[in-house]
Design an enzyme around this catalytic site. Sequence first.
Site, PDB file in Angstrom:
ATOM      1  CB  CYS A   2      -0.986  -0.087   1.152  1.00 51.49           C
ATOM      2  SG  CYS A   2      -2.067  -1.529   1.487  1.00 51.49           S
ATOM      3  CG  ASP A  42      -6.538  -2.075   7.910  1.00 48.84           C
ATOM      4  OD1 ASP A  42      -5.494  -1.470   8.587  1.00 48.84           O
ATOM      5  OD2 ASP A  42      -7.575  -1.519   7.971  1.00 48.84           O
ATOM      6  CG  ASP A  48      -7.683   0.535   5.004  1.00 45.36           C
ATOM      7  OD1 ASP A  48      -7.271   0.414   3.841  1.00 45.36           O
ATOM      8  OD2 ASP A  48      -8.674  -0.235   5.269  1.00 45.36           O
ATOM      9  CB  SER A  76     -12.069  -5.302   5.188  1.00 45.51           C
ATOM     10  OG  SER A  76     -11.627  -4.851   4.022  1.00 45.51           O
TER      11      SER A  76
END
Length: 556
Positions: free
Chosen positions: A48, A80, A122, A469
């Site tokens: 990410c 996550d 996130d 999620s």
Amino acid sequence: MKLQSYTITQGRDRAPARAQLKGIGFTDEDLKKPIIGIANTWIGTMPCNFMLRDLAVDVARGIREAGGTPMEFNTIAISDGITMGTQGMKTSLISREVVADSIELVTRGHMFDGLVCLVACDKTIPGAALALLRLNIPGVILYGGSILPGKYHGKDVTIQEVFEAVGACAAGKITESDLLEIENVASPGAGACGGQFTANTMATVMEMIGLSPMNTAMVPQVDDRKHAVAAYCGRVILDAVKQDRRPRSICTRAAFENAIASVAASGGSTNAVLHLLAMAREAGVELNIDDFNTVNERTPLLMSLKPAGAYVAADVDKAGGIGVLAKRLLEGKYAEGSALTITGKTLAEEAAVAVETPGQQVVRPVADPIKKTGGLVILKGSLAPEGCVIKVTGIDRKIHQGPARVFNREEDAMAAVTSGNIRPNDVLVIRYEGPKGGPGMREMLGVTSAIMGAGLGDSTALLTDGRFSGATRGFMIGHVAPEATDGGPIAFVEEGDQITIDIGKKSISLDVDEATLAARKARWQAPPPPFADGVMAKYIRLVSSAAEGAITSKVF
């Protein structure tokens, strides 16, 4: 310009500070310019945020070109996707507070005149926004961008398909070899998870609320155009500093409603409820959980994005970016066009220059929505007096009634699903996973995906005081408040109790008489905190209800 950085860089008494800064290459001329912090959430533990170091170089270049001096610093990030289904997931939401606190501390300490926050996974996105709203100095949020989709048998796949394949494999629907093949292709490079999961949802929010320049977010992380986007953000922050354009003047009540509308219209993550409530409290804007229903009911679902739809975030970029969605929302009068953005232009002015790709199918016309109302619904009732949230994209059922299957932790529910011990009509209740009880409200993509992979998505329901999620789909209800640890009604559910969920009525009820519930409550004892010291224990002592955004500081 009145520069707060002069407090630390100018005057006779600041010679020691200048001496140290000169030791790492800064000149007297550098120190007379606006000092812009680059808060980088780069980390080498996940795809990410993996290329954010490279993008920081481009941001710094843009700052210098516009007449400023960049100073980069790092903060943390938790994946996550990698921690999902483990005790490590308890750290995810807590990391939002650490990101915010650390950006705030470095900025206050070094007295930066402005900030560019590089974010991706996130919790780094709302964490950066919380910091900007606390500090209220000019700031830009630059989203690193989505991953490109993988390819499996000619179809686009994301990490969602891997999680669901685990459930399918456990149910004997696919082989271990099939699972490995999906695993090997689902994440082909750097970038955040590819659907309208939490990262891309919050990136959408930041453009619609005005903290990110329009059409910067959806350019994928590995796309060469991202370097130009990063340099552009470096120039935007200098203009914002010169014009004294601050986050709290941007994030007004109208801007928050625009952000909620973008979540509703894009089928975004339930986590947006938590994060927008938390941001509103930092901004001093009155916003409560019921406001999400008000906006959702008047906003159509316009985007067919995973987890329930057909497209991925990279397809939004190909269609013309979030500016196309903004244009649709303004056209239908579902958003307020006069809201200011970090560029100094209004949302309407930014949307007006969006270039829609001819023939694109990702963002539907206002006259032809996927659904007439948006993707998030807040439910309240005897089981969740303070509220809970369900994402209704891809759900046809309006009512579910069935017997409770009660689990006091996520792992036990996962074991029940993967061993075939869940039956059609069951309502899985996973409790003691809330902000305090977890702590940290674990996301439960493992369980929800296992349910879908096992073919139980159309016949069961799940509810929890934890979270989901953004990749979760199905009849899944999260953020049940008050949580079990605080003595909320979810703590008193027993195996076999009937639970009724009615999306049309926005209600969720435990069908047990008051006398029985009172007797159960009298016998109940709160469990001891799962952590006695360290950051987890500190969080338990400070965190508020999910219905308030699970914040750790009260602003009003």
